[in-house]
Design an enzyme around this catalytic site. Structure first.
Site, short mmCIF file in Angstrom:
data_model
loop_
_atom_site.label_atom_id
_atom_site.label_comp_id
_atom_site.label_asym_id
_atom_site.label_seq_id
_atom_site.Cartn_x
_atom_site.Cartn_y
_atom_site.Cartn_z
N ALA A 118 -40.01 -9.41 -4.67
CA ALA A 118 -40.00 -8.94 -6.06
C ALA A 118 -40.49 -7.50 -6.18
O ALA A 118 -40.08 -6.78 -7.09
CB ALA A 118 -40.82 -9.87 -6.94
N ASN B 114 -48.90 -13.03 -13.60
CA ASN B 114 -49.46 -13.53 -12.35
C ASN B 114 -50.96 -13.80 -12.41
O ASN B 114 -51.49 -14.57 -11.63
CB ASN B 114 -49.15 -12.58 -11.20
N GLN C 280 -43.07 -15.05 -11.15
CA GLN C 280 -43.92 -16.23 -11.34
C GLN C 280 -43.22 -17.36 -12.08
O GLN C 280 -43.70 -18.50 -12.05
CB GLN C 280 -45.18 -15.84 -12.14
N SER D 50 -38.93 -13.62 -6.37
CA SER D 50 -39.56 -13.64 -5.05
C SER D 50 -39.58 -15.06 -4.51
O SER D 50 -40.05 -15.97 -5.19
CB SER D 50 -41.00 -13.12 -5.17
N HIS E 240 -41.36 -16.40 -2.09
CA HIS E 240 -42.63 -16.99 -1.64
C HIS E 240 -43.53 -17.46 -2.79
O HIS E 240 -44.59 -18.02 -2.55
CB HIS E 240 -43.38 -16.04 -0.69
N THR F 220 -29.22 -5.14 7.19
CA THR F 220 -28.71 -6.43 7.66
C THR F 220 -29.41 -7.57 6.94
O THR F 220 -30.65 -7.57 6.84
CB THR F 220 -28.91 -6.54 9.18
N CYS G 42 -59.40 -5.57 -5.23
CA CYS G 42 -60.47 -5.04 -4.38
C CYS G 42 -59.99 -3.73 -3.75
O CYS G 42 -58.97 -3.70 -3.08
CB CYS G 42 -60.79 -6.01 -3.26
#
Ligand SMILES: *Cc1c(COP(=O)(O)O)cnc(C)c1O
Length: 387
Positions: free
Chosen positions: A74, A154, A182, A202, A204, A243, A329
């Protein structure tokens, strides 16, 4: 409970569904052809596998498979959508509208365009995290060429009224991009009914593999044109050379197929677990507040402020549970979440906030155990803080 760590960070990423892994494995060893090879059966087989995956992905958002452009995820889809649309439409205007609560992949991309002479409006959201549609409408100028809005947030899980925004964009002839990383596979999406021109996905975040995603690019009413940002062999209609990673694409397609098949049931189950979690905490602790709208929210998300404690101490005290402070962070300092700040939290409240993401593989038993562990830990931390 065993030493297994309970995973409650499904907004950061999800486990790959075993059914997805099973579909992917033979591709590495048996169907390793290049989907762009036109001269032999290895290539044809790979292309056919990609076509099937493209269909599954398109079906989940009610798009045609030819409107799916594969990307690495994403982040890249957001870059292609925003930079590609901005550069393509430069002669029509230089103004883009987005939200302060977008993912960094949108915010930093927009910021990069400011250096090219584009002007970006980063809109505030209301205290429940939702955009004020009147404010959005009044921020539109004659130079506005693109509106980019996150669907499910998110950090706080808030769902923006994309169908209303899509209608507004259509009436003004402005392109509409949605970061749906999300929300795809969790809540139903129909790109036509919602007036969406560009949509980032996305794999994952929906029980597929990392490193693959796509951008939906509308091909009619209107036919959306983009300037490519990656150049090479002209794959993906010239919009994204490189590819195709066939095993990842097959996994992505299977992840979409499973979501489509089980989304309604699964959302109900996850919502029930989330309510069990929140009710359990409220029964045992006082002074907790939910960040973001409870009504317009992704099923699995809970972002909570535990007043008189802090998120970092909770994380350190609860190493048997994986969840997140949702704050970015950097090497030296931990900044309070800009999303929580945007919905009106103080620095102190933001530092006292944590995010839980419940997903497909969580159980009621895990939720009950987590409630017990959090209550003990928060009570202990609050006691320490007082003395
Ligand atoms: C995870 C996420 C991204 C980035 O996706 P990747 O595939 O990891 O690059 C973008 N936007 C939102 C809302 C996300 O949750």
């Amino acid at each position: 409970m065993s030493t297994k760590i309970i995973y409650l960070d499904n907004q950061a990423t999800t486990a790959v569904d075993p059914r997805v892994v099973e579909k992917m494995l033979p591709i590495f060893t048996e169907h390793y052809g290049n989907a762009a090879s036109r001269n032999h059966s290895f290539g044809w087989a790979a292309e056919e596998l990609v076509d099937i995956a493209r269909e599954h992905i398109g079906d989940l958002i009610q798009a045609d498979s030819s409107e799916i452009i594969f990307t690495s995820g994403a982040t890249e889809a957001n870059n292609l959508a925003i930079i590609g649309a901005a550069r393509q439409n430069r002669q029509n205007g230089n103004h883009i509208i987005t939200l302060k609560t977008e993912h960094k992949a949108v915010l930093d991309t927009c910021e990069s365009l400011e250096k090219e002479g584009f002007s970006i409006s980063y809109l505030d959201v209301q205290n429940d995290g939702i955009v004020d549609l009147d404010k959005l409408e009044s921020s539109i100028k004659s130079e506005t060429i693109l509106i980019s809005i996150i669907h499910g947030n998110n950090e706080i899980g808030v769902i923006q009224p994309v169908a209303d925004i899509g209608k507004l964009c259509k009436s003004k002839g402005i392109l509409f991009h949605v970061d749906a990383a999300q929300s795809v596979g969790k809540i139903s999406i129909n790109v036509d009914e919602m007036g969406i021109d560009l949509l980032s996905i996305s794999a994952h975040k929906m029980y597929g593999p990392k490193g693959i995603g796509c951008l939906y690019v509308r091909r009619k009413n209107p036919r959306v044109q983009l300037k490519a940002i990656i150049f090479g062999g002209g794959h993906e209609r010239g919009l994204r050379s490189g590819t195709l990673p066939v095993p990842l694409i097959v996994g992505f397609g299977e992840a979409c197929r499973i979501c489509q098949e089980s989304m309604i049931e699964e959302s109900a189950k996850i919502t029930e677990l989330r309510n069990r979690f929140l009710n359990g905490l409220n029964d045992r602790l006082d002074n907790i507040s939910v960040n973001g709208s409870m009504e317009h929210r992704l099923p699995g998300n809970l972002n909570l402020t535990f007043n008189s404690t802090n998120g970092e101490s909770m994380i350190m005290g609860l190493t048997d549970i994986a969840f997140s402070t949702g704050s970015a962070c950097t090497s030296a300092t931990i900044a309070p979440s800009y999303v929580l700040k945007a919905i009106g939290l103080s620095d102190k409240q933001a530092y006292s906030s944590v995010r839980f993401g419940i997903g497909r593989f969580n159980t009621g038993e895990e939720i009950d155990y987590t409630v017990k562990r959090i209550s003990e830990t928060v009570k202990r931390l609050r006691g320490v803080a007082k003395s």
